[in-house]
Design a protein around this motif. Structure first.
Motif, short mmCIF file in Angstrom:
data_model
loop_
_atom_site.label_atom_id
_atom_site.label_comp_id
_atom_site.label_asym_id
_atom_site.label_seq_id
_atom_site.Cartn_x
_atom_site.Cartn_y
_atom_site.Cartn_z
N SER A 64 0.83 -1.20 0.00
CA SER A 64 0.00 0.00 0.00
C SER A 64 0.87 1.25 0.00
N LEU A 65 0.23 2.39 -0.17
CA LEU A 65 0.96 3.66 -0.17
C LEU A 65 1.62 3.91 1.17
N VAL A 66 0.93 3.55 2.25
CA VAL A 66 1.42 3.76 3.61
C VAL A 66 1.25 2.48 4.39
N MET A 67 1.85 2.39 5.56
CA MET A 67 1.72 1.19 6.38
C MET A 67 1.42 1.56 7.82
N GLU A 159 -6.74 3.68 6.80
CA GLU A 159 -7.49 2.78 5.92
C GLU A 159 -6.77 2.55 4.59
N LEU A 160 -5.99 3.52 4.15
CA LEU A 160 -5.17 3.29 2.96
C LEU A 160 -4.10 2.24 3.23
N GLY A 161 -3.72 2.09 4.50
CA GLY A 161 -2.67 1.12 4.86
C GLY A 161 -3.18 -0.26 5.20
N LEU A 162 -4.50 -0.48 5.14
CA LEU A 162 -5.05 -1.79 5.46
C LEU A 162 -4.66 -2.82 4.40
N THR A 163 -4.82 -4.10 4.75
CA THR A 163 -4.41 -5.17 3.84
C THR A 163 -5.25 -5.19 2.57
N ARG A 164 -6.44 -4.71 2.63
CA ARG A 164 -7.30 -4.55 1.45
C ARG A 164 -8.33 -3.47 1.78
N PRO A 165 -8.90 -2.82 0.76
CA PRO A 165 -8.78 -3.09 -0.68
C PRO A 165 -7.81 -2.18 -1.42
N PHE A 166 -7.05 -1.31 -0.72
CA PHE A 166 -6.25 -0.31 -1.43
C PHE A 166 -4.80 -0.73 -1.63
N ARG A 167 -4.54 -2.03 -1.77
CA ARG A 167 -3.20 -2.49 -2.14
C ARG A 167 -3.03 -2.41 -3.66
N GLY A 185 -3.85 -12.29 -13.09
CA GLY A 185 -2.55 -12.57 -12.47
C GLY A 185 -2.44 -11.84 -11.15
N TYR A 186 -1.38 -12.14 -10.41
CA TYR A 186 -1.19 -11.53 -9.10
C TYR A 186 0.17 -10.83 -9.03
N ALA A 187 0.37 -9.82 -9.87
CA ALA A 187 1.63 -9.10 -9.89
C ALA A 187 1.55 -7.89 -8.96
N GLY A 188 2.31 -7.97 -7.88
CA GLY A 188 2.35 -6.86 -6.93
C GLY A 188 3.75 -6.30 -6.83
N THR A 189 3.98 -5.44 -5.85
CA THR A 189 5.31 -4.89 -5.60
C THR A 189 5.92 -5.47 -4.33
N GLY A 190 5.25 -6.45 -3.71
CA GLY A 190 5.65 -6.96 -2.41
C GLY A 190 6.85 -7.87 -2.44
N PRO A 191 7.30 -8.32 -1.25
CA PRO A 191 8.52 -9.13 -1.13
C PRO A 191 8.41 -10.54 -1.70
N TYR A 192 7.19 -11.03 -1.91
CA TYR A 192 7.00 -12.37 -2.44
C TYR A 192 6.08 -12.33 -3.66
N ILE A 193 6.20 -13.37 -4.49
CA ILE A 193 5.27 -13.61 -5.59
C ILE A 193 4.63 -14.97 -5.38
N LEU A 194 3.42 -15.14 -5.87
CA LEU A 194 2.77 -16.44 -5.81
C LEU A 194 3.29 -17.28 -6.98
N ALA A 195 4.09 -18.31 -6.66
CA ALA A 195 4.73 -19.12 -7.69
C ALA A 195 3.88 -20.29 -8.13
N GLU A 196 3.09 -20.84 -7.20
CA GLU A 196 2.29 -22.03 -7.52
C GLU A 196 1.13 -22.12 -6.53
N HIS A 197 0.00 -22.62 -7.01
CA HIS A 197 -1.16 -22.77 -6.14
C HIS A 197 -2.01 -23.95 -6.60
N LYS A 198 -2.26 -24.88 -5.71
CA LYS A 198 -3.18 -25.98 -5.97
C LYS A 198 -4.32 -25.86 -4.97
N ASP A 199 -5.53 -25.65 -5.48
CA ASP A 199 -6.69 -25.38 -4.63
C ASP A 199 -6.81 -26.38 -3.50
#
Length: 527
Positions: A64-67, A159-167, A185-199
């Protein structure tokens, strides 16, 4: 020479066998680059602009813009900001040279697109009051963005710093220019990316190699889905997982947590109080519409039994709805402590007479109440059984109704309950975001308050406090809000909830974020 060769081969075989056994007993002992976390829930769709995914997973990928921090709001994707004198315009100066994980540049245009689609999807995001008060957005220049409100709104930054919806998610992930109907897709700026997901099996997160900040030391986080609490416990004991982390019995009940503490083989941690655990007493249902009955229930419940006998003293008894450490909640309110004589006197006064069978009747009808709870929760049933015994002692029959999570939420929305569990949202949502949702009909709080004489006044006062710029006047309005719901006895406070973490000794850096729904994986490492 031959003997030496045979000896070397034999030694190597022993080493390899030992490594294999160590790997079986504790996978983390071999691969220090992967952390295995157990959860009862799948990550689902982690689109940061919707509420369908797990918050802890969204927090790993999107920023988010702020934390929000224990010291207040601090910079994140925005390195600084200014607020206009009239409190309406927020101007953010963005960090430069940041890219989304798909290579798309992070800039003011990307911020505008993200915030605009959240606001446009008003129906799904109206639970957050900020969505309702945003008037316009503007790209000032490539790295300057401004947000203008319809009216001053003091929790804007929080509220801008909440986990959603303003990420922030890459605009390339939008479908037809919006995120309202999903993302590609799930392209963010965060420290991790989602590499694989099996429901409903697992999700694998890997380090974002182009992360703009300090990169995590752990390269991979494996989110392992284990719906059964006992399976999670056994998996930890067998070395199959490294971390259990959660609040309110989501992962383990208090007995299991205490047993692991006593074993001494694992590191156990408890956060400061993160939220309020209470029972909603529905003011529009036949029996509980009577304030005398609601007050009687307050005096009838032995909170000490719940805090000590069920939660093993990991949570503090709640005398009133909000902890005094919560902003604007350090006020003096009436405390209704355990007193069965007072509870019985109030029921007598309300016209519920005790019969020879030990139960109370009025106009030929037994005083029967229903407590609705989420059957997936490890401790709600146990707390309900304790309450059932307490109420039976004063002549009240309590029916326990455990339902799957969605059915539980549907009942919450419809108001078809006498009693139901309620958790405040914890910091940084408390008190502003929490009380804001009291005005939303889909929330159990709204339904429980709907029969109150001054419900319209309550909702209006909440609306007023959210736009109040004067600190003294704001504090006075919060005191009015908390005093009213306390006087009406519509909440039965139980304890102040905490977040618990249990992990292998070699895992370090385990801590708690301000939000109970986030897990700071990026700070963890193996030693």
């Amino acid at each position: 020479m031959k003997k030496k060769l045979l000896l070397a081969m034999f030694t190597l075989l022993i080493v390899l066998t030992g490594c294999s056994q160590a790997s079986k007993n504790n996978p983390a002992a071999v691969d220090k680059n992967e952390l295995v976390f157990a959860s009862t829930k799948d990550i689902r769709d982690i689109n940061p602009h919707l509420t369908g995914g797990e918050l802890a997973a969204q927090n790993m990928v999107f920023e988010s813009l702020v934390m929000n921090t224990p010291e207040g709001v601090k910079p994140k994707l925005a390195e600084k900001w200014e607020i206009s004198e009239d409190g309406l315009t927020y101007t953010f100066h963005l960090r430069k040279n940041i890219k989304f994980s798909d290579g798309e540049p992070f800039n003011a245009e990307a911020v505008k697109k993200n915030i605009d689609v959240v606001v446009a999807n008003y129906e799904k995001n109206a639970w957050l009051n900020l969505v309702q008060v945003i008037d316009s957005t503007k790209v000032v220049d490539e790295y300057t963005f401004s947000l203008t409100l319809k009216t001053p709104y003091y929790p804007t930054l929080e509220e801008l710093g909440l986990t959603r919806p303003f990420r922030m998610i890459s605009p390339k992930c939008f479908i037809d220019g919006t995120t309202a109907n999903g993302v590609n897709g799930y392209a963010g700026t965060g420290p991790y990316i989602l590499a694989e997901h099996k429901d409903n099996q697992y999700a694998l997160f890997s380090v974002n190699e182009n992360y703009w900040g300090d990169k995590p030391k752990i390269q991979h986080v494996r989110w392992k889905v284990m719906p059964d609490h006992q399976t999670i416990l056994l998996a930890l004991q067998n070395g199959e997982i490294d971390l259990i982390f959660g609040a309110d019995g989501d992962m383990l009940d208090a007995n299991a947590f205490s047993s692991l503490q006593d074993e001494g083989k694992y590191v156990t941690k408890i956060s400061p109080p993160s939220g309020s655990r209470s029972i909603l007493l529905n003011s529009k249902r036949e029996a509980t519409s009577d304030k005398l009955v609601r007050e009687a229930l307050q005096y009838a419940i032995n909170k000490q039994t719940i805090a000590t006998g069920i939660l093993n003293d990991t949570e503090q008894i709640a005398d009133v709805l909000m902890s005094k450490s919560t902003p604007y909640a350090n006020i003096e309110l009436k405390v209704r402590s355990y007193d069965t004589q007072k509870a019985e006197a109030l029921l007598d006064q309300a016209g519920w007479a005790k019969s020879d069978d030990g139960y109370r009747y009025k106009d030929g009808k037994r005083l029967n109440l229903m407590l609705s709870y989420n059957s997936d929760n490890a401790q709600e049933k146990t707390i309900g059984e304790s309450m059932q015994n307490d109420l039976k002692a004063i002549g009240v029959e309590l029916e326990l109704l455990g339902e799957e999570k969605q059915a539980y939420f549907d009942r919450q929305k419809s108001g078809e309950f006498d009693l139901q569990y309620s958790l405040s949202w914890g910091l940084p949502y408390d008190p502003q975001t929490y009380v804001s949702t009291w005005r939303v009909p889909s929330h159990g709080d709204y339904q429980a308050q709907a029969g109150l004489e001054k419900k319209k006044w309550l909702d209006q006062t909440i609306s007023d406090v959210l736009v109040e710029q004067d600190e003294t006047a704001r504090a006075e309005k919060y005191e009015q809000i908390f005093s009213y719901v306390n006087e009406e006895a519509v909440y039965l406070p139980l304890t102040y909830s905490v977040v618990k973490a249990i992990h292998a000794e070699q895992l370090k850096g385990v801590s708690f974020n301000v939000s109970q729904y986030e897990i700071p994986f990026e700070l963890m490492y193996f030693e």
